[in-house]
Design a protein around this motif. Sequence first.
Motif, PDB file in Angstrom:
ATOM      1  N   SER A 217      16.422  42.474  56.506  1.00  0.00           N
ATOM      2  CA  SER A 217      17.599  41.971  55.990  1.00  0.00           C
ATOM      3  C   SER A 217      17.936  42.191  54.313  1.00  0.00           C
ATOM      4  O   SER A 217      16.649  42.603  54.168  1.00  0.00           O
ATOM      5  N   PHE A 218      18.724  42.033  53.735  1.00  0.00           N
ATOM      6  CA  PHE A 218      18.750  42.620  52.304  1.00  0.00           C
ATOM      7  C   PHE A 218      20.204  41.255  51.554  1.00  0.00           C
ATOM      8  O   PHE A 218      21.538  40.959  52.305  1.00  0.00           O
ATOM      9  N   LEU A 219      19.890  41.493  50.291  1.00  0.00           N
ATOM     10  CA  LEU A 219      20.832  40.580  49.610  1.00  0.00           C
ATOM     11  C   LEU A 219      21.551  41.169  48.676  1.00  0.00           C
ATOM     12  O   LEU A 219      20.475  42.410  47.586  1.00  0.00           O
ATOM     13  N   THR A 220      22.520  41.847  48.191  1.00  0.00           N
ATOM     14  CA  THR A 220      23.110  42.108  46.873  1.00  0.00           C
ATOM     15  C   THR A 220      23.958  41.162  46.271  1.00  0.00           C
ATOM     16  O   THR A 220      24.703  40.220  46.941  1.00  0.00           O
ATOM     17  N   LEU A 221      23.589  40.527  45.067  1.00  0.00           N
ATOM     18  CA  LEU A 221      24.874  39.715  44.100  1.00  0.00           C
ATOM     19  C   LEU A 221      25.393  40.936  43.050  1.00  0.00           C
ATOM     20  O   LEU A 221      24.710  41.760  42.453  1.00  0.00           O
ATOM     21  N   GLY A 222      25.928  40.185  42.671  1.00  0.00           N
ATOM     22  CA  GLY A 222      27.029  41.111  41.312  1.00  0.00           C
ATOM     23  C   GLY A 222      28.241  40.204  40.503  1.00  0.00           C
ATOM     24  O   GLY A 222      28.322  39.439  40.719  1.00  0.00           O
ATOM     25  N   GLY A 223      28.655  40.736  39.897  1.00  0.00           N
ATOM     26  CA  GLY A 223      29.723  40.139  38.958  1.00  0.00           C
ATOM     27  C   GLY A 223      29.939  41.431  38.218  1.00  0.00           C
ATOM     28  O   GLY A 223      29.851  42.504  37.609  1.00  0.00           O
ATOM     29  N   SER A 224      31.278  41.355  37.499  1.00  0.00           N
ATOM     30  CA  SER A 224      32.358  42.018  36.434  1.00  0.00           C
ATOM     31  C   SER A 224      32.084  40.745  35.469  1.00  0.00           C
ATOM     32  O   SER A 224      33.611  40.081  35.681  1.00  0.00           O
ATOM     33  N   TYR A 225      32.916  41.846  34.328  1.00  0.00           N
ATOM     34  CA  TYR A 225      33.724  40.500  33.336  1.00  0.00           C
ATOM     35  C   TYR A 225      34.707  41.410  32.510  1.00  0.00           C
ATOM     36  O   TYR A 225      33.876  42.219  31.891  1.00  0.00           O
ATOM     37  N   VAL A 226      36.112  40.967  32.131  1.00  0.00           N
ATOM     38  CA  VAL A 226      36.051  41.968  30.835  1.00  0.00           C
ATOM     39  C   VAL A 226      37.873  41.826  29.919  1.00  0.00           C
ATOM     40  O   VAL A 226      38.015  40.401  30.256  1.00  0.00           O
ATOM     41  N   ILE A 227      37.267  41.809  29.128  1.00  0.00           N
ATOM     42  CA  ILE A 227      37.615  41.504  27.714  1.00  0.00           C
ATOM     43  C   ILE A 227      38.403  43.017  27.617  1.00  0.00           C
ATOM     44  O   ILE A 227      38.584  43.676  26.546  1.00  0.00           O
ATOM     45  N   ASN A 228      40.044  42.339  27.232  1.00  0.00           N
ATOM     46  CA  ASN A 228      40.864  43.174  27.057  1.00  0.00           C
ATOM     47  C   ASN A 228      41.814  42.670  25.768  1.00  0.00           C
ATOM     48  O   ASN A 228      42.368  41.918  26.262  1.00  0.00           O
ATOM     49  N   ASN A 229      41.805  43.685  24.939  1.00  0.00           N
ATOM     50  CA  ASN A 229      42.134  42.972  23.465  1.00  0.00           C
ATOM     51  C   ASN A 229      43.272  44.485  22.861  1.00  0.00           C
ATOM     52  O   ASN A 229      43.981  44.604  21.983  1.00  0.00           O
ATOM     53  N   ILE A 230      43.859  44.798  24.462  1.00  0.00           N
ATOM     54  CA  ILE A 230      44.186  46.085  23.996  1.00  0.00           C
ATOM     55  C   ILE A 230      45.942  45.666  23.710  1.00  0.00           C
ATOM     56  O   ILE A 230      46.883  44.719  24.404  1.00  0.00           O
ATOM     57  N   LYS A 231      46.600  46.197  22.233  1.00  0.00           N
ATOM     58  CA  LYS A 231      47.761  46.108  21.908  1.00  0.00           C
ATOM     59  C   LYS A 231      49.018  46.867  22.472  1.00  0.00           C
ATOM     60  O   LYS A 231      48.586  47.980  22.642  1.00  0.00           O
ATOM     61  N   ILE A 232      50.190  46.690  22.889  1.00  0.00           N
ATOM     62  CA  ILE A 232      51.261  47.154  23.443  1.00  0.00           C
ATOM     63  C   ILE A 232      52.060  47.265  22.950  1.00  0.00           C
ATOM     64  O   ILE A 232      52.825  46.325  22.235  1.00  0.00           O
ATOM     65  N   GLY A 233      52.336  48.510  21.443  1.00  0.00           N
ATOM     66  CA  GLY A 233      53.130  48.412  20.844  1.00  0.00           C
ATOM     67  C   GLY A 233      52.315  47.631  19.604  1.00  0.00           C
ATOM     68  O   GLY A 233      51.799  47.373  18.942  1.00  0.00           O
ATOM     69  N   SER A 234      53.958  46.742  19.118  1.00  0.00           N
ATOM     70  CA  SER A 234      53.801  45.729  18.056  1.00  0.00           C
ATOM     71  C   SER A 234      53.205  44.260  18.884  1.00  0.00           C
ATOM     72  O   SER A 234      53.523  43.234  17.791  1.00  0.00           O
ATOM     73  N   SER A 235      53.335  44.603  20.077  1.00  0.00           N
ATOM     74  CA  SER A 235      53.085  42.643  20.518  1.00  0.00           C
ATOM     75  C   SER A 235      51.343  42.257  20.499  1.00  0.00           C
ATOM     76  O   SER A 235      50.756  43.083  20.860  1.00  0.00           O
ATOM     77  N   ASN A 236      51.759  41.238  20.139  1.00  0.00           N
ATOM     78  CA  ASN A 236      50.230  40.480  20.455  1.00  0.00           C
ATOM     79  C   ASN A 236      49.827  39.142  21.035  1.00  0.00           C
ATOM     80  O   ASN A 236      49.231  38.317  21.163  1.00  0.00           O
ATOM     81  N   ILE A 237      50.565  39.561  22.031  1.00  0.00           N
ATOM     82  CA  ILE A 237      50.373  39.217  23.086  1.00  0.00           C
ATOM     83  C   ILE A 237      48.899  39.410  23.938  1.00  0.00           C
ATOM     84  O   ILE A 237      48.022  40.358  23.883  1.00  0.00           O
ATOM     85  N   LYS A 238      48.076  38.374  24.062  1.00  0.00           N
ATOM     86  CA  LYS A 238      46.176  38.099  24.304  1.00  0.00           C
ATOM     87  C   LYS A 238      46.210  38.516  26.110  1.00  0.00           C
ATOM     88  O   LYS A 238      47.096  37.449  26.499  1.00  0.00           O
ATOM     89  N   VAL A 239      45.884  39.073  26.863  1.00  0.00           N
ATOM     90  CA  VAL A 239      45.774  39.445  28.604  1.00  0.00           C
ATOM     91  C   VAL A 239      44.617  38.080  28.037  1.00  0.00           C
ATOM     92  O   VAL A 239      43.457  38.151  27.630  1.00  0.00           O
ATOM     93  N   ASP A 240      44.110  37.244  28.899  1.00  0.00           N
ATOM     94  CA  ASP A 240      43.788  37.252  29.497  1.00  0.00           C
ATOM     95  C   ASP A 240      42.431  37.769  29.636  1.00  0.00           C
ATOM     96  O   ASP A 240      42.284  38.652  30.777  1.00  0.00           O
ATOM     97  N   ASP A 241      40.742  37.027  29.326  1.00  0.00           N
ATOM     98  CA  ASP A 241      39.959  37.985  30.053  1.00  0.00           C
ATOM     99  C   ASP A 241      39.676  36.916  31.860  1.00  0.00           C
ATOM    100  O   ASP A 241      39.954  36.258  32.267  1.00  0.00           O
ATOM    101  N   VAL A 242      38.514  38.394  32.319  1.00  0.00           N
ATOM    102  CA  VAL A 242      38.792  38.459  33.654  1.00  0.00           C
ATOM    103  C   VAL A 242      37.513  38.475  34.500  1.00  0.00           C
ATOM    104  O   VAL A 242      36.588  39.408  33.511  1.00  0.00           O
ATOM    105  N   TRP A 243      37.498  37.249  34.949  1.00  0.00           N
ATOM    106  CA  TRP A 243      35.640  37.926  35.448  1.00  0.00           C
ATOM    107  C   TRP A 243      35.704  37.765  37.411  1.00  0.00           C
ATOM    108  O   TRP A 243      36.627  37.304  37.608  1.00  0.00           O
ATOM    109  N   VAL A 244      34.941  38.284  38.098  1.00  0.00           N
ATOM    110  CA  VAL A 244      34.943  38.318  39.092  1.00  0.00           C
ATOM    111  C   VAL A 244      33.306  37.923  39.600  1.00  0.00           C
ATOM    112  O   VAL A 244      32.347  38.800  38.797  1.00  0.00           O
TER     113      VAL A 244
END
Length: 305
Positions: A217-244
């Motif tokens: 038997s074997f076990l795996t644990l994992g996760g990821s976290y994304v910080i997205n501050n990319i601006k589209i054009g002149s937009s200042n919309i902040k995209v929420d961080d994503v984690w899994v």
Amino acid sequence: MSCMRLINLAFLLPAILSTSSIKAETYQSFSTINYSESEYGDNLTNTDSISLATQYYFDKRSSLGPFNEFDYINTISSVAISYTKSNLETNFPSPYQINNSKSESDNYTIGGEWFVDDFLVGASYSRLNWETNNCVTFCDGQPEYYRATLGYLLSDDLLVKVNAFIPEDGDTTYTFDVNYNWQLNQLDYVGFGYNSNEDFDFHHLSAKYFMALSSESFLTLGGSYVINNIKIGSSNIKVDDVWVANIGYYFNQATSISANYGNDDSYGLSANHFFNKNYSLGIYYHTSRWAEDTNSIGATFVAQF
């Protein structure tokens, strides 16, 4: 021998015996067939796709116990080719298409990675053919893309890469990757990954822990976290961080289950079984509640030799 050494040996001996009794299988080629379906919103869009892929390594890769687990950092040269056919049905109007439109696409990719001493050189070519009926504009296209990679192994456990994404029409963009493997013993490891773009306004962090619980038997644990501050054009919309976060459990070398959960109330379940050491079938389900409910199901068949 001192009493303390005897105590330490008593704790270490089961782990040593369990890892030493695990038989590693070796493979050089992996071929995959995948089918998936997804639905976005209340039947707003429906997508189905089938993909075929094969990858050949110029030397053997050894499994870590489970037939589909290998070293976190691959250092073996390979070539790969893939094809994906997708169908998209849209049931709402947009500026580019009328209600109830259908799109078809064919995506072809061929590429490879070559290790020369401690250097890594990679390249790939992709072509996408797509067509949409009942549309207003952007009804078809055949864009082509190139990708180039240059990497260096700072050590057997640390790989850095620079990737260039080169569209046929448009500007070249760059991304950067760092992967580190912390080897805990003969099998167990903790792997870390980091990815960013050329403006460093996008950051993707990931980690994976692989552990042998016994010789079976074997076990795996994992996760990821994304910080997205990319601006589209002149937009200042902040995209929420994503984690899994995800977890996987191997009952033995052939059979496993896994689950994941994300911060947008997304979750997924999957199961995989090898009929023998060469052929496996996996099924999965995933749902996400970002913006609108999205549900996906799929199955993957793998042949590896």
